[in-house]
Write a protein that holds these residues in place. Sequence first.
Motif, PDB file in Angstrom:
ATOM      1  N   ILE A   1       0.859  -1.180   0.000  1.00  0.00           N
ATOM      2  CA  ILE A   1       0.000   0.000   0.000  1.00  0.00           C
ATOM      3  C   ILE A   1       0.894   1.228   0.000  1.00  0.00           C
ATOM      4  O   ILE A   1       1.855   1.307   0.777  1.00  0.00           O
ATOM      5  CB  ILE A   1      -0.935   0.011   1.224  1.00  0.00           C
ATOM      6  N   GLN A   2       0.611   2.168  -0.878  1.00  0.00           N
ATOM      7  CA  GLN A   2       1.435   3.366  -0.979  1.00  0.00           C
ATOM      8  C   GLN A   2       0.561   4.613  -0.954  1.00  0.00           C
ATOM      9  O   GLN A   2      -0.635   4.562  -1.222  1.00  0.00           O
ATOM     10  CB  GLN A   2       2.276   3.348  -2.257  1.00  0.00           C
ATOM     11  N   ALA A   3       1.193   5.724  -0.643  1.00  0.00           N
ATOM     12  CA  ALA A   3       0.501   7.019  -0.686  1.00  0.00           C
ATOM     13  C   ALA A   3       0.663   7.603  -2.084  1.00  0.00           C
ATOM     14  O   ALA A   3       1.768   7.826  -2.551  1.00  0.00           O
ATOM     15  CB  ALA A   3       1.091   7.968   0.354  1.00  0.00           C
TER      16      ALA A   3
ATOM     17  N   PRO B   1       8.457   4.210   9.634  1.00  0.00           N
ATOM     18  CA  PRO B   1       7.969   4.569   8.298  1.00  0.00           C
ATOM     19  C   PRO B   1       6.485   4.923   8.325  1.00  0.00           C
ATOM     20  O   PRO B   1       5.688   4.231   8.949  1.00  0.00           O
ATOM     21  CB  PRO B   1       8.201   3.275   7.486  1.00  0.00           C
ATOM     22  N   THR B   2       6.123   6.014   7.670  1.00  0.00           N
ATOM     23  CA  THR B   2       4.716   6.383   7.552  1.00  0.00           C
ATOM     24  C   THR B   2       4.490   7.050   6.211  1.00  0.00           C
ATOM     25  O   THR B   2       5.382   7.688   5.673  1.00  0.00           O
ATOM     26  CB  THR B   2       4.265   7.314   8.691  1.00  0.00           C
ATOM     27  N   ARG B   3       3.283   6.900   5.676  1.00  0.00           N
ATOM     28  CA  ARG B   3       3.031   7.458   4.358  1.00  0.00           C
ATOM     29  C   ARG B   3       1.758   8.278   4.276  1.00  0.00           C
ATOM     30  O   ARG B   3       1.515   8.914   3.281  1.00  0.00           O
ATOM     31  CB  ARG B   3       2.990   6.328   3.327  1.00  0.00           C
ATOM     32  N   PHE B   4       0.932   8.238   5.288  1.00  0.00           N
ATOM     33  CA  PHE B   4      -0.356   8.908   5.194  1.00  0.00           C
ATOM     34  C   PHE B   4      -0.513  10.033   6.214  1.00  0.00           C
ATOM     35  O   PHE B   4      -1.617  10.462   6.492  1.00  0.00           O
ATOM     36  CB  PHE B   4      -1.479   7.885   5.365  1.00  0.00           C
ATOM     37  N   ALA B   5       0.596  10.512   6.771  1.00  0.00           N
ATOM     38  CA  ALA B   5       0.511  11.554   7.789  1.00  0.00           C
ATOM     39  C   ALA B   5      -0.065  12.845   7.230  1.00  0.00           C
ATOM     40  O   ALA B   5      -0.684  13.622   7.949  1.00  0.00           O
ATOM     41  CB  ALA B   5       1.895  11.811   8.380  1.00  0.00           C
ATOM     42  N   ASP B   6       0.141  13.091   5.930  1.00  0.00           N
ATOM     43  CA  ASP B   6      -0.276  14.362   5.347  1.00  0.00           C
ATOM     44  C   ASP B   6      -1.622  14.279   4.622  1.00  0.00           C
ATOM     45  O   ASP B   6      -2.000  15.191   3.901  1.00  0.00           O
ATOM     46  CB  ASP B   6       0.795  14.851   4.361  1.00  0.00           C
ATOM     47  N   GLY B   7      -2.347  13.198   4.808  1.00  0.00           N
ATOM     48  CA  GLY B   7      -3.634  13.087   4.127  1.00  0.00           C
ATOM     49  C   GLY B   7      -4.378  11.860   4.589  1.00  0.00           C
ATOM     50  O   GLY B   7      -3.796  10.944   5.158  1.00  0.00           O
ATOM     51  N   ASP B   8      -5.684  11.826   4.344  1.00  0.00           N
ATOM     52  CA  ASP B   8      -6.447  10.695   4.841  1.00  0.00           C
ATOM     53  C   ASP B   8      -6.326   9.502   3.909  1.00  0.00           C
ATOM     54  O   ASP B   8      -6.049   9.631   2.715  1.00  0.00           O
ATOM     55  CB  ASP B   8      -7.909  11.095   5.043  1.00  0.00           C
ATOM     56  N   ILE B   9      -6.527   8.323   4.473  1.00  0.00           N
ATOM     57  CA  ILE B   9      -6.355   7.080   3.743  1.00  0.00           C
ATOM     58  C   ILE B   9      -7.328   6.978   2.574  1.00  0.00           C
ATOM     59  O   ILE B   9      -6.973   6.534   1.481  1.00  0.00           O
ATOM     60  CB  ILE B   9      -6.509   5.892   4.708  1.00  0.00           C
TER      61      ILE B   9
ATOM     62  N   LEU C   1      -2.018  -0.283 -10.117  1.00  0.00           N
ATOM     63  CA  LEU C   1      -2.308   0.656  -9.036  1.00  0.00           C
ATOM     64  C   LEU C   1      -3.801   0.955  -8.991  1.00  0.00           C
ATOM     65  O   LEU C   1      -4.394   1.353  -9.994  1.00  0.00           O
ATOM     66  CB  LEU C   1      -1.542   1.971  -9.258  1.00  0.00           C
ATOM     67  N   ASP C   2      -4.399   0.747  -7.829  1.00  0.00           N
ATOM     68  CA  ASP C   2      -5.825   1.028  -7.656  1.00  0.00           C
ATOM     69  C   ASP C   2      -6.029   1.740  -6.327  1.00  0.00           C
ATOM     70  O   ASP C   2      -5.428   1.354  -5.312  1.00  0.00           O
ATOM     71  CB  ASP C   2      -6.639  -0.267  -7.647  1.00  0.00           C
ATOM     72  N   PRO C   3      -6.887   2.775  -6.282  1.00  0.00           N
ATOM     73  CA  PRO C   3      -7.194   3.408  -4.994  1.00  0.00           C
ATOM     74  C   PRO C   3      -7.804   2.383  -4.035  1.00  0.00           C
ATOM     75  O   PRO C   3      -8.632   1.559  -4.437  1.00  0.00           O
ATOM     76  CB  PRO C   3      -8.205   4.502  -5.357  1.00  0.00           C
ATOM     77  N   LEU C   4      -7.404   2.427  -2.792  1.00  0.00           N
ATOM     78  CA  LEU C   4      -7.946   1.508  -1.803  1.00  0.00           C
ATOM     79  C   LEU C   4      -9.474   1.611  -1.723  1.00  0.00           C
ATOM     80  O   LEU C   4     -10.179   0.615  -1.518  1.00  0.00           O
ATOM     81  CB  LEU C   4      -7.322   1.792  -0.431  1.00  0.00           C
ATOM     82  N   LYS C   5      -9.980   2.810  -1.964  1.00  0.00           N
ATOM     83  CA  LYS C   5     -11.420   3.040  -1.822  1.00  0.00           C
ATOM     84  C   LYS C   5     -12.253   2.319  -2.884  1.00  0.00           C
ATOM     85  O   LYS C   5     -13.475   2.194  -2.716  1.00  0.00           O
ATOM     86  CB  LYS C   5     -11.733   4.533  -1.850  1.00  0.00           C
TER      87      LYS C   5
ATOM     88  N   ARG D   1      -0.865   0.907  10.009  1.00  0.00           N
ATOM     89  CA  ARG D   1      -1.661  -0.318   9.938  1.00  0.00           C
ATOM     90  C   ARG D   1      -3.021  -0.173  10.624  1.00  0.00           C
ATOM     91  O   ARG D   1      -4.046  -0.576  10.053  1.00  0.00           O
ATOM     92  CB  ARG D   1      -0.913  -1.501  10.558  1.00  0.00           C
ATOM     93  N   ASP D   2      -3.053   0.385  11.815  1.00  0.00           N
ATOM     94  CA  ASP D   2      -4.323   0.468  12.541  1.00  0.00           C
ATOM     95  C   ASP D   2      -5.345   1.305  11.784  1.00  0.00           C
ATOM     96  O   ASP D   2      -6.539   0.987  11.755  1.00  0.00           O
ATOM     97  CB  ASP D   2      -4.100   1.034  13.945  1.00  0.00           C
ATOM     98  N   ARG D   3      -4.888   2.397  11.143  1.00  0.00           N
ATOM     99  CA  ARG D   3      -5.789   3.238  10.360  1.00  0.00           C
ATOM    100  C   ARG D   3      -6.310   2.476   9.139  1.00  0.00           C
ATOM    101  O   ARG D   3      -7.482   2.587   8.774  1.00  0.00           O
ATOM    102  CB  ARG D   3      -5.073   4.504   9.927  1.00  0.00           C
ATOM    103  N   LEU D   4      -5.418   1.699   8.511  1.00  0.00           N
ATOM    104  CA  LEU D   4      -5.835   0.900   7.365  1.00  0.00           C
ATOM    105  C   LEU D   4      -6.844  -0.175   7.779  1.00  0.00           C
ATOM    106  O   LEU D   4      -7.842  -0.402   7.090  1.00  0.00           O
ATOM    107  CB  LEU D   4      -4.604   0.245   6.717  1.00  0.00           C
ATOM    108  N   VAL D   5      -6.562  -0.830   8.901  1.00  0.00           N
ATOM    109  CA  VAL D   5      -7.467  -1.868   9.390  1.00  0.00           C
ATOM    110  C   VAL D   5      -8.845  -1.278   9.684  1.00  0.00           C
ATOM    111  O   VAL D   5      -9.880  -1.856   9.317  1.00  0.00           O
ATOM    112  CB  VAL D   5      -6.879  -2.548  10.640  1.00  0.00           C
ATOM    113  N   ALA D   6      -8.887  -0.118  10.315  1.00  0.00           N
ATOM    114  CA  ALA D   6     -10.169   0.519  10.618  1.00  0.00           C
ATOM    115  C   ALA D   6     -10.914   0.878   9.337  1.00  0.00           C
ATOM    116  O   ALA D   6     -12.145   0.682   9.237  1.00  0.00           O
ATOM    117  CB  ALA D   6      -9.936   1.766  11.469  1.00  0.00           C
ATOM    118  N   PHE D   7     -10.204   1.399   8.356  1.00  0.00           N
ATOM    119  CA  PHE D   7     -10.814   1.754   7.078  1.00  0.00           C
ATOM    120  C   PHE D   7     -11.403   0.515   6.400  1.00  0.00           C
ATOM    121  O   PHE D   7     -12.538   0.525   5.907  1.00  0.00           O
ATOM    122  CB  PHE D   7      -9.775   2.424   6.173  1.00  0.00           C
TER     123      PHE D   7
END
Length: 311
Positions: free
Chosen positions: A196-198, A219-227, A257-261, A297-303
Amino acid sequence: MTIRQPTHTPYDGSSKLFTIGLKPLEIERWIEVDEFLLPHLAEKQRLYADIPEKVFVEEADTRDAQSEVLALLSPHLIAKHPRTHFGAGSDVEVIGLASATDRLPPALREAPLARASLLVQEDLILMRRDERGWRLAAGSLCFPSSWSLQEKFGKPLQEIHAPVPGFGPGTRPAELINRMFDGLQGQAVERFNWSIQAGDALYHPLSNIQRIDRATNRPTRFADGDINAHAFMRVERQTLRKLPVSSDILFTIRIHLDPLKVLDAHPDRATLAASFVEQLLALDQQQLDYKGLTADRDRLVAFLNGIAGSA
């Protein structure tokens, strides 16, 4: 509006992370072509123009093997993808584009592997056997997934995989991979990897260790925007095929590449999201750090649980 569904969903549990997972591949399915062919090739051409030394390498004595690659690809593309490719023999081109040779910088126009790379969306890596095992002898890598072609050039598989948890020199998986390469004959095989990438950048060379959040040292990739807005599923479809004359091995890597949403609109979204969560929760600390998922990970799991719960 119709939402494009992912071509491959290895996160459904069919291709677990940090496993070898090679499967037989019918030659008819060797190369994938989709609606992103022209933009992907345009991005390759841009990278060749801007940073050729970072996306193409070759040992001096690999040109014959490179020609083998082009000779295998050309009739396959003409036969299996006539809506996008045309020509005869090794003279194959993409419909609607100038010749691959004309789209390369002058220094690379005599490299058959570079020409071949501008016919397909796949990256093309040539592996050659020596006393150390299978080494990276030549390659076109325009769409790296957190690794550097220059850094890996000339290295054997066990050194190439050294940063991967459980796959470094002396490990059982490293020995198995070398044996699999040795045993590859006329058949082709495939495997999948995913992350998963930003953002939707195809050129993604920085390792996860280089993308460190200074506040947490993780390592973090989503600090500057929502998942929901920024997370993309990056799927690598990899194939291996031994070249009949040189006995080198061609390793292809196709990026999807596909948006997670988009999973929210998938008919099997509950099953896919639940499996995705299961695999994320199964990763240990070293694996999370390698994938750059420790802080997210926790944010991704919740999403994903939200997607599963909405089914």
